[in-house]
Design a protein around this motif. Sequence first.
Motif, PDB file in Angstrom:
ATOM      1  N   ALA A  56       0.834  -1.206   0.000  1.00 39.51           N
ATOM      2  CA  ALA A  56       0.000   0.000   0.000  1.00 39.51           C
ATOM      3  C   ALA A  56       0.867   1.254   0.000  1.00 39.51           C
ATOM      4  O   ALA A  56       0.609   2.213  -0.762  1.00 39.51           O
ATOM      5  CB  ALA A  56      -0.928  -0.011   1.211  1.00 39.51           C
ATOM      6  N   ALA A  57       1.899   1.283   0.835  1.00 39.38           N
ATOM      7  CA  ALA A  57       2.789   2.446   0.897  1.00 39.38           C
ATOM      8  C   ALA A  57       3.589   2.601  -0.392  1.00 39.38           C
ATOM      9  O   ALA A  57       3.778   3.725  -0.895  1.00 39.38           O
ATOM     10  CB  ALA A  57       3.736   2.320   2.089  1.00 39.38           C
ATOM     11  N   ILE A  58       4.048   1.488  -0.954  1.00 39.74           N
ATOM     12  CA  ILE A  58       4.794   1.532  -2.208  1.00 39.74           C
ATOM     13  C   ILE A  58       3.887   2.020  -3.342  1.00 39.74           C
ATOM     14  O   ILE A  58       4.299   2.811  -4.195  1.00 39.74           O
ATOM     15  CB  ILE A  58       5.387   0.143  -2.529  1.00 39.74           C
ATOM     16  N   GLY A  59       2.638   1.561  -3.345  1.00 38.48           N
ATOM     17  CA  GLY A  59       1.685   2.029  -4.354  1.00 38.48           C
ATOM     18  C   GLY A  59       1.458   3.519  -4.265  1.00 38.48           C
ATOM     19  O   GLY A  59       1.392   4.214  -5.294  1.00 38.48           O
ATOM     20  N   ARG A  60       1.369   4.040  -3.055  1.00 35.32           N
ATOM     21  CA  ARG A  60       1.149   5.480  -2.879  1.00 35.32           C
ATOM     22  C   ARG A  60       2.377   6.275  -3.294  1.00 35.32           C
ATOM     23  O   ARG A  60       2.274   7.394  -3.806  1.00 35.32           O
ATOM     24  CB  ARG A  60       0.806   5.768  -1.428  1.00 35.32           C
ATOM     25  N   ALA A  61       3.593   5.704  -3.083  1.00 36.04           N
ATOM     26  CA  ALA A  61       4.826   6.412  -3.417  1.00 36.04           C
ATOM     27  C   ALA A  61       5.094   6.451  -4.919  1.00 36.04           C
ATOM     28  O   ALA A  61       5.534   7.477  -5.455  1.00 36.04           O
ATOM     29  CB  ALA A  61       6.005   5.756  -2.694  1.00 36.04           C
ATOM     30  N   PHE A  62       4.802   5.338  -5.608  1.00 37.78           N
ATOM     31  CA  PHE A  62       5.192   5.244  -7.017  1.00 37.78           C
ATOM     32  C   PHE A  62       4.010   5.253  -7.992  1.00 37.78           C
ATOM     33  O   PHE A  62       4.203   5.474  -9.184  1.00 37.78           O
ATOM     34  CB  PHE A  62       6.015   3.971  -7.231  1.00 37.78           C
ATOM     35  N   PRO A  64       0.740   7.059  -7.426  1.00 39.32           N
ATOM     36  CA  PRO A  64      -0.308   7.866  -6.787  1.00 39.32           C
ATOM     37  C   PRO A  64      -1.464   8.152  -7.739  1.00 39.32           C
ATOM     38  O   PRO A  64      -1.256   8.571  -8.876  1.00 39.32           O
ATOM     39  CB  PRO A  64       0.430   9.155  -6.409  1.00 39.32           C
ATOM     40  N   SER A  65      -2.684   7.871  -7.279  1.00 33.75           N
ATOM     41  CA  SER A  65      -3.861   8.121  -8.111  1.00 33.75           C
ATOM     42  C   SER A  65      -5.024   8.697  -7.311  1.00 33.75           C
ATOM     43  O   SER A  65      -6.023   9.107  -7.892  1.00 33.75           O
ATOM     44  CB  SER A  65      -4.325   6.827  -8.793  1.00 33.75           C
ATOM     45  N   GLY A  66      -4.892   8.687  -5.978  1.00 36.35           N
ATOM     46  CA  GLY A  66      -5.991   9.133  -5.144  1.00 36.35           C
ATOM     47  C   GLY A  66      -7.003   8.048  -4.858  1.00 36.35           C
ATOM     48  O   GLY A  66      -7.903   8.219  -4.039  1.00 36.35           O
ATOM     49  N   ASP A  67      -6.856   6.894  -5.522  1.00 35.39           N
ATOM     50  CA  ASP A  67      -7.753   5.749  -5.330  1.00 35.39           C
ATOM     51  C   ASP A  67      -6.949   4.640  -4.644  1.00 35.39           C
ATOM     52  O   ASP A  67      -6.027   4.076  -5.248  1.00 35.39           O
ATOM     53  CB  ASP A  67      -8.296   5.273  -6.677  1.00 35.39           C
ATOM     54  N   ALA A  68      -7.278   4.331  -3.402  1.00 33.58           N
ATOM     55  CA  ALA A  68      -6.502   3.349  -2.640  1.00 33.58           C
ATOM     56  C   ALA A  68      -6.499   1.980  -3.316  1.00 33.58           C
ATOM     57  O   ALA A  68      -5.473   1.284  -3.326  1.00 33.58           O
ATOM     58  CB  ALA A  68      -7.056   3.230  -1.225  1.00 33.58           C
ATOM     59  N   TYR A  69      -7.644   1.563  -3.884  1.00 34.43           N
ATOM     60  CA  TYR A  69      -7.725   0.261  -4.555  1.00 34.43           C
ATOM     61  C   TYR A  69      -6.812   0.237  -5.782  1.00 34.43           C
ATOM     62  O   TYR A  69      -6.068  -0.730  -6.001  1.00 34.43           O
ATOM     63  CB  TYR A  69      -9.169  -0.027  -4.971  1.00 34.43           C
ATOM     64  N   ALA A  70      -6.836   1.307  -6.573  1.00 33.03           N
ATOM     65  CA  ALA A  70      -6.003   1.361  -7.779  1.00 33.03           C
ATOM     66  C   ALA A  70      -4.521   1.356  -7.415  1.00 33.03           C
ATOM     67  O   ALA A  70      -3.713   0.682  -8.077  1.00 33.03           O
ATOM     68  CB  ALA A  70      -6.346   2.603  -8.593  1.00 33.03           C
ATOM     69  N   GLU A  71      -4.140   2.090  -6.376  1.00 32.71           N
ATOM     70  CA  GLU A  71      -2.743   2.129  -5.956  1.00 32.71           C
ATOM     71  C   GLU A  71      -2.279   0.755  -5.486  1.00 32.71           C
ATOM     72  O   GLU A  71      -1.174   0.306  -5.828  1.00 32.71           O
ATOM     73  CB  GLU A  71      -2.569   3.149  -4.825  1.00 32.71           C
ATOM     74  N   LEU A  72      -3.139   0.075  -4.724  1.00 29.28           N
ATOM     75  CA  LEU A  72      -2.784  -1.260  -4.232  1.00 29.28           C
ATOM     76  C   LEU A  72      -2.675  -2.257  -5.381  1.00 29.28           C
ATOM     77  O   LEU A  72      -1.750  -3.074  -5.420  1.00 29.28           O
ATOM     78  CB  LEU A  72      -3.833  -1.735  -3.224  1.00 29.28           C
TER      79      LEU A  72
END
Length: 440
Positions: A56-62, A64-72
């Motif tokens: 989850a943190a890596i998805g947010r760092a690299f 970023p889309s504002g959508d937690a599901y998409a980032e994950l």
Amino acid sequence: MTHVAETLQNTKTEPAEGTAGAPAMTARGRIRAAAQVASGNMLEMYDFMVFGYYAAAIGRAFFPSGDAYAELMMSFATFGAGFLMRPLGAVILGAYVDRIGRRKGLILTLALMSIGTLTLALTPAYVQIGLLAPLLVLCGRLLQGFSAGVELGSTSVYLAEIATPKTRGFVVSFQSASQQVAVAAAAAIGVALTTILSPDHMTAWGWRIPLLIGCLIVPVLFFLRRNLQETETFKHTRTPPRMAEVLRTILVEWRIIGTGILMVLMTTTSFYVITAYTPAFGSRVLHLSTRASLLVTLCVGLANFILLPAFGALSDRIGRRRLLIASTVLALLTAWPVMHWLVAAPSFEHLLAAEIWLAVIYSAYNGAAVVYLTEIVPPRIRTTGFSLAYSLATCIGGFTPTICTWLIHTTGDRAMPGAWLSLAAICGLVAALVSRPYAR
């Protein structure tokens, strides 16, 4: 403890396979060699686990889309992309290792894995360098996957070739047991960090700390592996196979490779369900704390570390196929009901009980499956054949976190990981029923 003592005594007095009566390693030498080999395998799995734990943190760092599901999903997709490189690494590096030797191959794969880990740890975030960030992370994962394509095969084959027929299951089980040290270490570091750092700090930069710790132990691992002895089986290979011969043999033995793929699907799927996916499943799906989910993962790693050698030794006594059949049937009967029981009343205690039960099934299956795969592949292409079967299977099983996330999002059923595991168990059961050891 009595059985372990008997095992080590057998290891000391019996000649290893393929030595034609030549003196084998002493018990102490084999224990030292097993530790040296397994240490590098531990680093590979440690890096994989860190990526999964902090997806989850890596998805947010690299991504970023504002959508937690998409980032994950993007993070898990990048995690899974490394598995797509494994078959290529299995064929290219596997054939190379079958020519240059098990020892040199183990050093090579460790070097490639280290470069991939450094890339992941040091790449700036998307907000700093834009699209270059996810591209560098993807390249790091692909390089890790290329190396991992033969790391497991090299490790397992090396252990199988220094073991004796009566202790092979026990000795080879330390390949998988070393991975559990990585699972537990990564989880323990995660628990410590979530205690010390705030959630915002963990998301911003704290997730890099476990990767950097992995980088710091690389020099130690190189020191350990450079002192490895070559196996007697490889020393007695008069003419190592060339790439063309390896490819021809793989085509001729496609049934064995196919059986190996089905066999490994069960072990990789169950492994990633109970390890890499657990932190995200516990926090995002069951809404437990990240710390609680990591504690469960830590307990799973410790349980597997104890159970894997025990089941490996059991496979030496009762036979591989009996254990494979029993564990897959047990998975088919219980995986789906256990997951439904868990999601009906999520809690730390229920998650721990469910994961430990699945860990018992995984350990029973893996304790027999890995050594059995070294026994059904022709010795002349053992590293390549093992690595190819394993790598092709992980192209599917390695995407378990991604598949489970998608299945839950699509169906709304939080117990879908149980269905995915049941499907993998069917593949493992078929493989166990049709497989036979290669005639030596």
